[in-house]
Design an enzyme around this catalytic site. Structure first.
Site, PDB file in Angstrom:
ATOM      1  N   TYR A 170     -14.971  -5.626  27.780  1.00 30.79           N
ATOM      2  CA  TYR A 170     -14.317  -6.862  27.320  1.00 30.79           C
ATOM      3  C   TYR A 170     -12.918  -6.573  26.754  1.00 30.79           C
ATOM      4  O   TYR A 170     -11.933  -7.206  27.151  1.00 30.79           O
ATOM      5  CB  TYR A 170     -15.214  -7.541  26.277  1.00 30.79           C
ATOM      6  CG  TYR A 170     -14.539  -8.709  25.616  1.00 30.79           C
ATOM      7  CD1 TYR A 170     -14.397  -9.924  26.288  1.00 30.79           C
ATOM      8  CD2 TYR A 170     -13.994  -8.597  24.334  1.00 30.79           C
ATOM      9  CE1 TYR A 170     -13.739 -11.002  25.685  1.00 30.79           C
ATOM     10  CE2 TYR A 170     -13.336  -9.657  23.742  1.00 30.79           C
ATOM     11  CZ  TYR A 170     -13.213 -10.851  24.414  1.00 30.79           C
ATOM     12  OH  TYR A 170     -12.554 -11.905  23.834  1.00 30.79           O
ATOM     13  N   TYR A 174     -10.203 -23.802  24.482  1.00 37.38           N
ATOM     14  CA  TYR A 174     -11.105 -23.780  23.312  1.00 37.38           C
ATOM     15  C   TYR A 174     -11.183 -25.166  22.674  1.00 37.38           C
ATOM     16  O   TYR A 174     -11.303 -26.145  23.388  1.00 37.38           O
ATOM     17  CB  TYR A 174     -10.652 -22.700  22.307  1.00 37.38           C
ATOM     18  CG  TYR A 174     -10.382 -21.424  23.048  1.00 37.38           C
ATOM     19  CD1 TYR A 174     -11.438 -20.709  23.582  1.00 37.38           C
ATOM     20  CD2 TYR A 174      -9.096 -20.998  23.307  1.00 37.38           C
ATOM     21  CE1 TYR A 174     -11.210 -19.564  24.328  1.00 37.38           C
ATOM     22  CE2 TYR A 174      -8.858 -19.859  24.051  1.00 37.38           C
ATOM     23  CZ  TYR A 174      -9.920 -19.161  24.552  1.00 37.38           C
ATOM     24  OH  TYR A 174      -9.697 -18.058  25.284  1.00 37.38           O
ATOM     25  N   SER A 218      -7.291 -13.800  27.079  1.00 34.76           N
ATOM     26  CA  SER A 218      -8.435 -14.594  27.559  1.00 34.76           C
ATOM     27  C   SER A 218      -8.249 -15.166  28.958  1.00 34.76           C
ATOM     28  O   SER A 218      -9.207 -15.683  29.537  1.00 34.76           O
ATOM     29  CB  SER A 218      -8.724 -15.740  26.599  1.00 34.76           C
ATOM     30  OG  SER A 218      -9.344 -15.229  25.446  1.00 34.76           O
ATOM     31  N   VAL A 225      -4.405 -15.456  23.920  1.00 35.16           N
ATOM     32  CA  VAL A 225      -3.622 -15.269  22.689  1.00 35.16           C
ATOM     33  C   VAL A 225      -2.398 -14.367  22.879  1.00 35.16           C
ATOM     34  O   VAL A 225      -1.624 -14.179  21.948  1.00 35.16           O
ATOM     35  CB  VAL A 225      -4.478 -14.755  21.498  1.00 35.16           C
ATOM     36  CG1 VAL A 225      -5.476 -15.791  21.041  1.00 35.16           C
ATOM     37  CG2 VAL A 225      -5.139 -13.438  21.825  1.00 35.16           C
ATOM     38  N   LYS A 281     -10.579 -13.980  31.494  1.00 34.14           N
ATOM     39  CA  LYS A 281     -11.950 -14.505  31.564  1.00 34.14           C
ATOM     40  C   LYS A 281     -12.186 -15.360  32.823  1.00 34.14           C
ATOM     41  O   LYS A 281     -13.319 -15.500  33.279  1.00 34.14           O
ATOM     42  CB  LYS A 281     -12.267 -15.302  30.294  1.00 34.14           C
ATOM     43  CG  LYS A 281     -12.255 -14.414  29.036  1.00 34.14           C
ATOM     44  CD  LYS A 281     -12.312 -15.217  27.738  1.00 34.14           C
ATOM     45  CE  LYS A 281     -12.228 -14.282  26.531  1.00 34.14           C
ATOM     46  NZ  LYS A 281     -12.129 -15.004  25.248  1.00 34.14           N
TER      47      LYS A 281
HETATM   48  O1  DON Z   1     -11.244 -11.106  21.736  1.00 29.78           O
HETATM   49  C1  DON Z   1     -10.197 -11.612  21.412  1.00 29.78           C
HETATM   50  O2  DON Z   1     -10.066 -12.222  20.371  1.00 29.78           O
HETATM   51  C2  DON Z   1      -9.027 -11.501  22.372  1.00 29.78           C
HETATM   52  N1  DON Z   1      -9.127 -10.284  23.130  1.00 29.78           N
HETATM   53  C3  DON Z   1      -8.989 -12.642  23.352  1.00 29.78           C
HETATM   54  C4  DON Z   1      -8.832 -13.955  22.688  1.00 29.78           C
HETATM   55  C5  DON Z   1      -8.048 -14.952  23.407  1.00 29.78           C
HETATM   56  O3  DON Z   1      -7.153 -14.708  24.185  1.00 29.78           O
HETATM   57  C6  DON Z   1      -8.353 -16.305  23.037  1.00 29.78           C
HETATM   58  N2  DON Z   1      -7.292 -17.158  23.478  1.00 29.78           N
HETATM   59  N3  DON Z   1      -6.721 -18.032  23.238  1.00 29.78           N
END
Ligand code: DON
Length: 328
Positions: free
Chosen positions: A202, A254, A75, A272, A78
């Site tokens: 994405y 978040y 993320s 993540v 983003k």
């Molecule tokens: O879409 C997802 O769930 C992951 N590609 C990205 C999520 C993420 O990194 C949220 N972070 N804390």
């Protein structure tokens, strides 16, 4: 009352010592969290890894631990896709995506339905999928992905940055929630391109692999009012950098964004994969990484490293962090 010190730059040697000490403490820590399990490829990453890099404005990068090991930025990407979307579509981005913390997990579906397909912010999954849709305007999915990669390579000054194909495939195989979010937005008229194309962009930008050193360099423009270096052109305007920093502070972790602001006080964006990118306005950008996560999906030791860095340097947008006492 103690003297109030606005944020100050730290001499290279002192900063190096601070960063190396943090890396040593994090390497020895026993409470490390668990790698993300819902993306099978991420569950394989060694939780004993820890890296950190600080990119001071106008100074040399200081790196320690596993700072040269590429990891899945997830993320954190983003921040960069939002930057590109703002350059491409300007304030029209905000017709598609909000600017408020969600107070919900990053992959939550429930709020999107209540709010008629307009994601709360660009850093939750739904918001980033809407941003990917903006980047697809006039571009094929592969070209949109290459735009993002080219941007990161340029910012980091490193053409070796690429996508981890096995992580991207793992996300595509298991990304049912993201497909649900994208389908719902399409039903509400907030996706202009086919769902398959939008989620492809994405998934692939989430699977970009970078080292802490590359990431700290790539994020330096945010700390440097939009212009990473005097010798380089501005990446974004001062106002845009300021606003992205504001979103990182309020939405970058978040439903734990308040907690990170409370403990650290630095605009930050987590992923993540276990990375956190921080922007200390006027001073430096910082990237820290350890794959073990807490219950909210944020890296336990990367967060701790930021907390210790803020304490040791006084770097926090809310003023210096006193050493904690029982009264805190
Ligand atoms: O879409 C997802 O769930 C992951 N590609 C990205 C999520 C993420 O990194 C949220 N972070 N804390």
């Amino acid at each position: 009352m103690e003297d109030y010190r606005p944020m100050q730059t730290i001499a290279h040697a002192n900063l190096k010592e601070i960063v190396e000490r943090i890396a040593q403490r994090m390497a020895a820590a026993t409470e490390r969290g668990k790698p993300a399990a819902y993306i099978p490829e991420l569950a394989k990453v060694d939780v004993n890894r820890f890296g950190i890099a600080v990119a001071p404005i106008g100074g040399e990068v200081i790196a320690a631990g596993d700072a040269e090991v590429p990891f899945s930025i997830q993320s954190i990407s983003k921040v960069f896709t939002l930057t590109l979307a703002l350059e491409k579509a300007g304030d029209r981005v905000w017709e598609r995506v909000g600017r408020e913390p969600s107070g919900n997990p990053f992959n939550s579906i429930v709020q999107l339905e209540y709010e008629k397909g307009r994601p709360r912010n660009p850093f939750i999954n739904a918001g980033a999928i809407a941003v990917a849709d903006i980047l697809l305007a006039g571009r094929a999915p592969e070209a949109a992905v290459q735009d993002i990669l080219a941007f990161l390579r340029d910012l980091a000054g490193d053409d070796s940055i690429g996508i981890d194909a096995s992580v991207a495939a793992s996300e595509a195989r298991t990304g049912y929630r993201n497909l649900a979010l994208a389908n719902f937005m399409r039903a509400e008229g907030n996706l202009e391109h086919p769902v398959a194309d939008t989620v492809e962009v994405y998934f692939r930008h989430c699977a970009i692999a970078m080292t802490c050193r590359q990431l700290a360099k790539a994020g330096r423009f945010l700390a440097a009012a939009g212009q990473p270096d005097e010798s380089q052109a501005a990446v974004v305007s001062q106002l845009r950098a300021r606003r992205i920093n504001a979103l990182m502070l309020t939405c970058g972790h978040y439903d734990a964004s308040g907690e990170f602001a409370f403990r650290v006080g630095i605009p930050g964006k987590s992923g993540v994969g276990g990375g956190i990118l921080g922007s200390i306005p006027g001073i430096a950008s910082v990237a820290a990484w350890c794959p073990g996560l807490d219950a909210n999906g944020n890296s336990v030791l990367a967060s701790k490293a930021f907390e210790e860095l803020a304490q040791a340097t006084g770097w926090s947008v809310f003023g210096p962090v006193p050493v904690p006492s029982d009264r805190d």
